[in-house]
Design a protein around this motif. Structure first.
Motif, PDB file in Angstrom:
ATOM      1  N   GLY A   1       6.107   0.187  -8.956  1.00  0.00           N
ATOM      2  CA  GLY A   1       4.905  -0.446  -9.450  1.00  0.00           C
ATOM      3  C   GLY A   1       4.115  -1.252  -8.438  1.00  0.00           C
ATOM      4  N   LYS A   2       4.603  -1.376  -7.226  1.00  0.00           N
ATOM      5  CA  LYS A   2       3.898  -2.178  -6.222  1.00  0.00           C
ATOM      6  C   LYS A   2       2.839  -1.332  -5.514  1.00  0.00           C
ATOM      7  N   PRO A   3       1.693  -1.933  -5.174  1.00  0.00           N
ATOM      8  CA  PRO A   3       0.704  -1.198  -4.375  1.00  0.00           C
ATOM      9  C   PRO A   3       1.152  -1.139  -2.917  1.00  0.00           C
ATOM     10  N   GLY A   4       0.858  -0.019  -2.266  1.00  0.00           N
ATOM     11  CA  GLY A   4       1.273   0.127  -0.880  1.00  0.00           C
ATOM     12  C   GLY A   4       0.354   1.026  -0.089  1.00  0.00           C
ATOM     13  N   ALA A   5       0.624   1.042   1.212  1.00  0.00           N
ATOM     14  CA  ALA A   5      -0.110   1.910   2.129  1.00  0.00           C
ATOM     15  C   ALA A   5       0.820   2.299   3.265  1.00  0.00           C
ATOM     16  N   VAL A   6       0.469   3.420   3.896  1.00  0.00           N
ATOM     17  CA  VAL A   6       1.224   3.937   5.037  1.00  0.00           C
ATOM     18  C   VAL A   6       0.264   4.103   6.197  1.00  0.00           C
ATOM     19  N   ILE A   7       0.667   3.605   7.357  1.00  0.00           N
ATOM     20  CA  ILE A   7      -0.062   3.815   8.596  1.00  0.00           C
ATOM     21  C   ILE A   7       0.957   4.115   9.682  1.00  0.00           C
ATOM     22  N   GLY A   8       0.488   4.553  10.846  1.00  0.00           N
ATOM     23  CA  GLY A   8       1.441   4.806  11.910  1.00  0.00           C
ATOM     24  C   GLY A   8       0.776   5.147  13.224  1.00  0.00           C
ATOM     25  N   ALA A   9       1.597   5.076  14.263  1.00  0.00           N
ATOM     26  CA  ALA A   9       1.119   5.346  15.611  1.00  0.00           C
ATOM     27  C   ALA A   9       2.109   6.231  16.344  1.00  0.00           C
ATOM     28  N   SER A  10       1.578   6.944  17.332  1.00  0.00           N
ATOM     29  CA  SER A  10       2.390   7.835  18.147  1.00  0.00           C
ATOM     30  C   SER A  10       1.664   8.065  19.468  1.00  0.00           C
ATOM     31  N   ILE A  11       2.399   8.516  20.458  1.00  0.00           N
ATOM     32  CA  ILE A  11       1.751   8.928  21.696  1.00  0.00           C
ATOM     33  C   ILE A  11       1.206  10.342  21.572  1.00  0.00           C
ATOM     34  N   GLY A  12       1.634  11.069  20.555  1.00  0.00           N
ATOM     35  CA  GLY A  12       1.184  12.436  20.333  1.00  0.00           C
ATOM     36  C   GLY A  12      -0.211  12.510  19.732  1.00  0.00           C
ATOM     37  N   SER A  13      -0.834  13.664  19.854  1.00  0.00           N
ATOM     38  CA  SER A  13      -2.223  13.824  19.428  1.00  0.00           C
ATOM     39  C   SER A  13      -2.415  13.753  17.915  1.00  0.00           C
TER      40      SER A  13
ATOM     41  N   ALA B   1       2.263   2.653  -5.864  1.00  0.00           N
ATOM     42  CA  ALA B   1       0.852   3.026  -6.020  1.00  0.00           C
ATOM     43  C   ALA B   1       0.229   3.067  -4.627  1.00  0.00           C
ATOM     44  N   MET B   2       0.045   4.263  -4.100  1.00  0.00           N
ATOM     45  CA  MET B   2      -0.354   4.444  -2.703  1.00  0.00           C
ATOM     46  C   MET B   2      -1.866   4.507  -2.514  1.00  0.00           C
ATOM     47  N   LEU B   3      -2.336   3.747  -1.512  1.00  0.00           N
ATOM     48  CA  LEU B   3      -3.714   3.859  -1.052  1.00  0.00           C
ATOM     49  C   LEU B   3      -3.841   5.203  -0.336  1.00  0.00           C
ATOM     50  N   ALA B   4      -4.791   6.024  -0.771  1.00  0.00           N
ATOM     51  CA  ALA B   4      -4.923   7.360  -0.184  1.00  0.00           C
ATOM     52  C   ALA B   4      -5.807   7.396   1.064  1.00  0.00           C
ATOM     53  N   GLN B   5      -6.861   6.602   1.078  1.00  0.00           N
ATOM     54  CA  GLN B   5      -7.824   6.641   2.177  1.00  0.00           C
ATOM     55  C   GLN B   5      -8.199   5.235   2.609  1.00  0.00           C
ATOM     56  N   PRO B   6      -8.487   4.998   3.840  1.00  0.00           N
ATOM     57  CA  PRO B   6      -8.453   5.950   4.942  1.00  0.00           C
ATOM     58  C   PRO B   6      -7.032   6.149   5.458  1.00  0.00           C
ATOM     59  N   GLU B   7      -6.782   7.344   5.951  1.00  0.00           N
ATOM     60  CA  GLU B   7      -5.509   7.607   6.612  1.00  0.00           C
ATOM     61  C   GLU B   7      -5.603   7.042   8.028  1.00  0.00           C
ATOM     62  N   VAL B   8      -4.515   6.444   8.483  1.00  0.00           N
ATOM     63  CA  VAL B   8      -4.508   5.795   9.794  1.00  0.00           C
ATOM     64  C   VAL B   8      -3.444   6.438  10.663  1.00  0.00           C
ATOM     65  N   TYR B   9      -3.894   7.277  11.589  1.00  0.00           N
ATOM     66  CA  TYR B   9      -3.023   7.925  12.571  1.00  0.00           C
ATOM     67  C   TYR B   9      -3.516   7.495  13.951  1.00  0.00           C
ATOM     68  N   VAL B  10      -2.858   6.522  14.536  1.00  0.00           N
ATOM     69  CA  VAL B  10      -3.314   5.978  15.806  1.00  0.00           C
ATOM     70  C   VAL B  10      -2.561   6.644  16.948  1.00  0.00           C
ATOM     71  N   GLN B  11      -3.319   7.206  17.882  1.00  0.00           N
ATOM     72  CA  GLN B  11      -2.715   7.785  19.085  1.00  0.00           C
ATOM     73  C   GLN B  11      -2.793   6.755  20.206  1.00  0.00           C
TER      74      GLN B  11
ATOM     75  N   ASP C   1       4.284  -8.909  -3.256  1.00  0.00           N
ATOM     76  CA  ASP C   1       3.243  -8.429  -4.162  1.00  0.00           C
ATOM     77  C   ASP C   1       2.776  -7.030  -3.792  1.00  0.00           C
ATOM     78  N   ALA C   2       2.922  -6.679  -2.499  1.00  0.00           N
ATOM     79  CA  ALA C   2       2.419  -5.406  -1.996  1.00  0.00           C
ATOM     80  C   ALA C   2       3.297  -4.949  -0.839  1.00  0.00           C
ATOM     81  N   LEU C   3       3.094  -3.700  -0.436  1.00  0.00           N
ATOM     82  CA  LEU C   3       3.904  -3.077   0.604  1.00  0.00           C
ATOM     83  C   LEU C   3       3.020  -2.453   1.672  1.00  0.00           C
ATOM     84  N   LEU C   4       3.483  -2.537   2.922  1.00  0.00           N
ATOM     85  CA  LEU C   4       2.830  -1.833   4.024  1.00  0.00           C
ATOM     86  C   LEU C   4       3.925  -1.185   4.855  1.00  0.00           C
ATOM     87  N   PHE C   5       3.841   0.123   4.981  1.00  0.00           N
ATOM     88  CA  PHE C   5       4.804   0.890   5.768  1.00  0.00           C
ATOM     89  C   PHE C   5       4.118   1.349   7.046  1.00  0.00           C
TER      90      PHE C   5
END
Length: 184
Positions: free
Chosen positions: A105-117, A137-147, A70-74
Protein backbone atom coordinates in the motif's frame (compact mmCIF):
# COMPACT_ATOMS: atom_id res chain seq x y z
CA UNK A 1 3.17 20.82 6.92
CA UNK A 2 3.85 17.39 8.39
CA UNK A 3 6.95 15.38 7.63
CA UNK A 4 6.84 12.65 4.99
CA UNK A 5 9.34 9.91 5.69
CA UNK A 6 10.78 8.17 2.61
CA UNK A 7 12.57 4.84 3.02
CA UNK A 8 15.40 4.72 0.47
CA UNK A 9 16.75 1.32 -0.54
CA UNK A 10 19.93 1.45 -2.63
CA UNK A 11 20.77 -1.83 -4.32
CA UNK A 12 24.51 -1.25 -4.41
CA UNK A 13 26.81 -1.83 -1.45
CA UNK A 14 29.90 -0.31 -3.07
CA UNK A 15 31.39 2.60 -1.08
CA UNK A 16 31.68 4.76 -4.23
CA UNK A 17 28.30 3.66 -5.57
CA UNK A 18 26.91 5.82 -8.35
CA UNK A 19 23.43 4.73 -7.25
CA UNK A 20 24.07 6.02 -3.74
CA UNK A 21 25.15 9.33 -5.32
CA UNK A 22 21.95 9.37 -7.37
CA UNK A 23 19.87 8.70 -4.26
CA UNK A 24 21.54 11.60 -2.47
CA UNK A 25 21.06 13.87 -5.49
CA UNK A 26 17.31 13.33 -5.74
CA UNK A 27 16.98 13.65 -1.96
CA UNK A 28 18.57 17.11 -2.17
CA UNK A 29 15.89 18.15 -4.70
CA UNK A 30 12.92 17.29 -2.47
CA UNK A 31 10.94 19.80 -0.45
CA UNK A 32 11.90 20.21 3.22
CA UNK A 33 8.97 18.16 4.50
CA UNK A 34 10.33 15.07 2.74
CA UNK A 35 12.89 13.26 4.89
CA UNK A 36 14.92 10.57 3.11
CA UNK A 37 16.11 7.74 5.36
CA UNK A 38 18.57 5.34 3.81
CA UNK A 39 17.73 1.82 4.92
CA UNK A 40 20.62 -0.49 5.67
CA UNK A 41 20.46 -3.79 3.77
CA UNK A 42 24.09 -4.96 3.82
CA UNK A 43 23.86 -6.79 7.15
CA UNK A 44 20.72 -8.82 6.52
CA UNK A 45 20.82 -12.61 6.69
CA UNK A 46 19.87 -14.44 3.52
CA UNK A 47 16.11 -14.96 3.57
CA UNK A 48 15.17 -18.40 4.77
CA UNK A 49 11.60 -19.48 5.36
CA UNK A 50 12.78 -21.38 8.43
CA UNK A 51 12.99 -18.13 10.39
CA UNK A 52 9.49 -16.90 9.48
CA UNK A 53 8.32 -17.90 12.97
CA UNK A 54 11.14 -16.01 14.70
CA UNK A 55 12.78 -13.34 12.55
CA UNK A 56 16.40 -12.38 13.28
CA UNK A 57 16.87 -8.92 14.82
CA UNK A 58 18.20 -7.29 11.61
CA UNK A 59 15.26 -8.63 9.62
CA UNK A 60 12.80 -7.27 12.20
CA UNK A 61 14.62 -3.90 12.07
CA UNK A 62 14.22 -3.78 8.28
CA UNK A 63 10.50 -4.56 8.48
CA UNK A 64 9.98 -1.90 11.17
CA UNK A 65 11.83 0.77 9.18
CA UNK A 66 9.78 0.03 6.06
CA UNK A 67 6.54 0.02 8.05
CA UNK A 68 7.48 3.35 9.65
CA UNK A 69 7.94 5.03 6.27
CA UNK A 70 5.26 6.91 4.37
CA UNK A 71 6.81 6.25 0.96
CA UNK A 72 9.51 4.24 -0.78
CA UNK A 73 12.34 5.04 -3.18
CA UNK A 74 14.34 2.24 -4.77
CA UNK A 75 17.65 3.10 -6.44
CA UNK A 76 19.10 0.17 -8.31
CA UNK A 77 22.07 -0.73 -10.43
CA UNK A 78 21.75 -3.50 -12.98
CA UNK A 79 23.57 -6.78 -12.40
CA UNK A 80 23.33 -9.38 -15.16
CA UNK A 81 20.15 -7.80 -16.57
CA UNK A 82 18.38 -7.85 -13.20
CA UNK A 83 18.30 -6.44 -9.70
CA UNK A 84 21.17 -7.09 -7.32
CA UNK A 85 20.79 -10.06 -4.98
CA UNK A 86 21.17 -7.88 -1.89
CA UNK A 87 18.14 -5.81 -2.91
CA UNK A 88 16.05 -8.88 -3.77
CA UNK A 89 16.96 -10.37 -0.40
CA UNK A 90 15.75 -7.21 1.38
CA UNK A 91 12.48 -7.36 -0.57
CA UNK A 92 11.97 -10.98 0.38
CA UNK A 93 12.70 -10.35 4.06
CA UNK A 94 10.47 -7.28 4.40
CA UNK A 95 7.56 -8.90 2.57
CA UNK A 96 7.52 -12.09 4.64
CA UNK A 97 6.21 -14.07 6.40
CA UNK A 98 3.03 -14.36 4.40
CA UNK A 99 0.46 -11.81 5.52
CA UNK A 100 3.01 -9.35 6.93
CA UNK A 101 4.19 -7.54 3.79
CA UNK A 102 5.79 -4.33 5.06
CA UNK A 103 5.65 -2.68 1.60
CA UNK A 104 1.91 -3.12 0.94
CA UNK A 105 0.00 0.00 0.00
CA UNK A 106 2.93 2.41 0.11
CA UNK A 107 3.67 4.76 -2.81
CA UNK A 108 7.04 4.22 -4.43
CA UNK A 109 9.34 4.88 -7.33
CA UNK A 110 12.32 3.21 -8.97
CA UNK A 111 15.34 4.99 -10.40
CA UNK A 112 18.85 3.87 -11.20
CA UNK A 113 22.23 4.53 -12.70
CA UNK A 114 24.80 2.58 -14.66
CA UNK A 115 27.89 3.14 -16.74
CA UNK A 116 26.12 1.33 -19.57
CA UNK A 117 24.13 3.08 -22.28
CA UNK A 118 20.77 1.74 -21.09
CA UNK A 119 21.23 2.95 -17.54
CA UNK A 120 19.53 0.34 -15.39
CA UNK A 121 16.43 -0.13 -17.56
CA UNK A 122 16.20 -3.91 -17.36
CA UNK A 123 16.86 -4.02 -13.63
CA UNK A 124 14.20 -1.38 -13.10
CA UNK A 125 11.65 -3.37 -15.08
CA UNK A 126 12.54 -6.48 -13.10
CA UNK A 127 12.15 -4.53 -9.85
CA UNK A 128 8.84 -3.00 -10.95
CA UNK A 129 7.48 -6.50 -11.57
CA UNK A 130 8.42 -7.58 -8.03
CA UNK A 131 7.06 -4.38 -6.47
CA UNK A 132 3.75 -4.71 -8.33
CA UNK A 133 3.32 -8.11 -6.70
CA UNK A 134 4.24 -6.58 -3.31
CA UNK A 135 1.39 -4.04 -3.70
CA UNK A 136 3.57 -0.94 -3.97
CA UNK A 137 1.77 1.91 -5.79
CA UNK A 138 4.45 2.69 -8.37
CA UNK A 139 5.09 6.03 -10.06
CA UNK A 140 5.25 5.16 -13.76
CA UNK A 141 6.71 8.33 -15.26
CA UNK A 142 9.22 9.76 -15.69
CA UNK A 143 11.52 6.79 -15.89
CA UNK A 144 15.00 7.64 -14.64
CA UNK A 145 17.90 5.77 -16.26
CA UNK A 146 21.06 7.74 -15.59
CA UNK A 147 24.20 6.86 -17.54
CA UNK A 148 27.38 7.80 -15.73
CA UNK A 149 29.83 8.47 -18.55
CA UNK A 150 32.21 10.25 -16.23
CA UNK A 151 32.76 10.13 -12.50
CA UNK A 152 31.99 13.83 -12.05
CA UNK A 153 28.29 13.77 -12.99
CA UNK A 154 27.16 13.56 -9.35
CA UNK A 155 29.59 13.90 -6.46
CA UNK A 156 29.58 11.88 -3.23
CA UNK A 157 27.32 14.43 -1.49
CA UNK A 158 24.74 14.40 -4.30
CA UNK A 159 25.64 17.63 -6.09
CA UNK A 160 24.81 17.34 -9.80
CA UNK A 161 27.38 18.88 -12.15
CA UNK A 162 25.32 18.79 -15.36
CA UNK A 163 22.48 21.32 -15.64
CA UNK A 164 20.41 19.10 -17.94
CA UNK A 165 20.70 16.17 -15.54
CA UNK A 166 19.78 18.46 -12.64
CA UNK A 167 16.62 19.63 -14.44
CA UNK A 168 15.67 16.07 -15.38
CA UNK A 169 16.08 14.85 -11.78
CA UNK A 170 14.07 17.84 -10.53
CA UNK A 171 11.27 16.88 -12.92
CA UNK A 172 11.35 13.37 -11.47
CA UNK A 173 11.32 14.69 -7.90
CA UNK A 174 8.40 17.03 -8.58
CA UNK A 175 6.35 14.14 -9.98
CA UNK A 176 7.42 11.84 -7.12
CA UNK A 177 6.40 14.40 -4.49
CA UNK A 178 2.97 14.83 -6.11
CA UNK A 179 2.59 11.04 -6.36
CA UNK A 180 3.46 10.48 -2.71
CA UNK A 181 1.15 13.27 -1.53
CA UNK A 182 -1.69 11.82 -3.55
CA UNK A 183 -1.19 8.39 -1.94
CA UNK A 184 -0.49 9.31 1.69
Amino acid sequence: MSTIKVAVLVGSLRRASINLRLAKAVGRLAPKEFVFEHIRIDNLPLYNQDFDADYPAEARRLKQEIEGADALLFVTPEYNRGIPGVLKNALDIASRPWGTNSFAGKPGAVIGASIGSTGSALAQQHLRNVLAYLDVAMLAQPEVYVQFKDDGLIDAEGHVANEGTQKFLQTFMDRYVAWVKRHT
